[in-house]
Design an enzyme around this catalytic site. Structure first.
Site, short mmCIF file in Angstrom:
data_model
loop_
_atom_site.label_atom_id
_atom_site.label_comp_id
_atom_site.label_asym_id
_atom_site.label_seq_id
_atom_site.Cartn_x
_atom_site.Cartn_y
_atom_site.Cartn_z
N PRO A 2 -41.77 -103.29 -90.14
CA PRO A 2 -41.70 -101.84 -90.03
C PRO A 2 -40.43 -101.40 -89.31
O PRO A 2 -40.18 -101.79 -88.18
CB PRO A 2 -42.94 -101.49 -89.19
CG PRO A 2 -43.83 -102.66 -89.28
CD PRO A 2 -42.95 -103.84 -89.45
N GLU A 3 -39.63 -100.61 -90.01
CA GLU A 3 -38.46 -100.00 -89.40
C GLU A 3 -38.76 -98.52 -89.21
O GLU A 3 -39.92 -98.12 -89.34
CB GLU A 3 -37.22 -100.25 -90.28
CG GLU A 3 -37.00 -101.75 -90.53
CD GLU A 3 -35.81 -102.06 -91.44
OE1 GLU A 3 -34.86 -101.25 -91.50
OE2 GLU A 3 -35.85 -103.11 -92.09
N LYS A 57 -38.47 -97.87 -83.02
CA LYS A 57 -39.50 -98.50 -83.83
C LYS A 57 -40.81 -98.62 -83.05
O LYS A 57 -41.70 -99.38 -83.42
CB LYS A 57 -39.06 -99.91 -84.27
CG LYS A 57 -37.80 -99.94 -85.12
CD LYS A 57 -37.36 -101.36 -85.40
CE LYS A 57 -35.97 -101.41 -86.00
NZ LYS A 57 -35.42 -102.79 -86.06
N ARG A 286 -29.47 -112.65 -89.52
CA ARG A 286 -30.32 -112.08 -90.56
C ARG A 286 -29.71 -112.31 -91.94
O ARG A 286 -28.49 -112.20 -92.11
CB ARG A 286 -30.48 -110.57 -90.36
CG ARG A 286 -31.18 -110.19 -89.07
CD ARG A 286 -32.66 -110.51 -89.13
NE ARG A 286 -33.27 -110.41 -87.82
CZ ARG A 286 -33.59 -111.47 -87.05
NH1 ARG A 286 -33.35 -112.69 -87.47
NH2 ARG A 286 -34.14 -111.29 -85.88
#
Length: 296
Positions: A2-3, A57, A286
């Site tokens: 979830p961003e 967030k 990432r």
DNA sequence: GTGGCCCTGTGA
DNA sequence: TCACAGGGCCAC
């Protein structure tokens, strides 16, 4: 996972289900899921849910404890409330702050529902139970008084909200970084709410190579990136976020923005704009996917 | 700056 | 069976 758009969607779908309700009991099934404020647990009994909102967030629940418990809280408050009021917090005596990390989710189940395999905390409400579930157990809940935020380093280091700051402000902050532009976007002290998905997608739309050094990018490109980021976040919120595998809103619905991805998760696929094969590399730890032809 | 860690489920 | 997913934090 979830961003910003996903946490925003969760806040919006959770709010109408819990606002105005009172907490009766709290059951912590995984001790580490309650990362802070265990001593406040007794104060939650009878507290009313005042609001549900998002900062970065983090999903926050503003609570108003009972009069009796408020008096109890006063004993633990810092002297004279001498700390400056946090502009990101509404005027509430107590908060639940949830970081969902990758797999945190919320459900409101009927009263007396048994915990599921990945249920970590259950809040019993007037009408049903709020479940905090988390497969990978990276997520956490903190019970916080307003003054506790002043000593929460993670909270204090957070940068501006991307949808509140102006593109010029965002461009300036990004351009001040000596790291890759991808790392700058992911750094929550530069701007909050951006994770791997929206970093890659906004860089594609701004036609910027993710490995470009942020400080060497022309102001015009940074401005384009800031605007692309804002547009993409707003569009994703409209579409209730992106569902890759685990994400659902607080009603159990998937988002739809994953249908608009140009690069995220599409390594080796042809670019939807030019047809070149998308490439991938690792930046800031990432996986990063980009189009070597479109993004310069 | 990078890499490992925390974790579990999924897919090759 | 094992690489991979990844936010934040920590050691290097």
């Amino acid at each position: 996972m979830p961003e910003l758009p996903e946490v925003e969607t969760i806040a919006r779908t959770l709010s109408p289900q819990v606002q105005g309700q009172h907490i009766h009991t709290v059951e912590v099934l995984l001790p580490k899921a309650l990362a802070f404020g265990k001593e406040y647990l007794p104060v939650l009994r009878g507290a009313r849910v005042q609001c549900v909102f998002r900062r970065a967030k983090v999903l926050l629940v503003g609570l108003v404890p009972t009069q009796e418990n408020l008096a109890l809280l006063a004993h633990t408050a810092s002297p004279a409330d001498s700390f400056p009021r946090d502009p990101h917090l509404p005027d509430c005596p107590l908060f639940l702050a949830f970081h969902l990390k990758m797999t945190g989710r919320f459900f409101v189940h009927p009263a007396q529902s048994p915990p599921l395999k990945h249920t970590r905390i259950i809040f019993t409400l007037d009408d049903g139970s709020l479940f905090f579930d988390d497969i990978r157990t990276f997520g956490y809940c903190r019970i916080m008084q307003p003054h506790d935020f002043t000593t929460w380093e993670f909270w204090q280091r957070l940068g501006p909200e991307p949808l509140t700051a102006t593109p010029a402000q965002l461009a300036e902050r990004l351009g001040a970084k000596k790291t890759s532009i991808k790392a700058a976007l992911l750094d929550q002290s530069t701007v909050v709410g951006v994770g791997n998905i929206y970093a890659d997608e906004s860089l594609f739309r701004a036609r910027i190579r993710p490995d470009s050094r942020a400080s060497t990018l022309p102001h015009k490109k940074l401005l384009e990136l800031a605007k692309a980021l804002q547009e993409i976040l707003m569009q994703a919120i409209r579409e209730c976020g992106s569902s890759i595998r685990d994400y659902r809103d607080a009603q159990g619905n998937a988002g739809a923005f994953q249908n608009n991805f140009f690069v995220y998760g599409q390594k080796n696929a042809p670019c939807k704009v030019c047809g070149h094969a998308l490439e991938s590399c690792t930046l800031a730890g990432r996986t990063t996917v980009f189009c070597p032809h479109c993004q310069k």
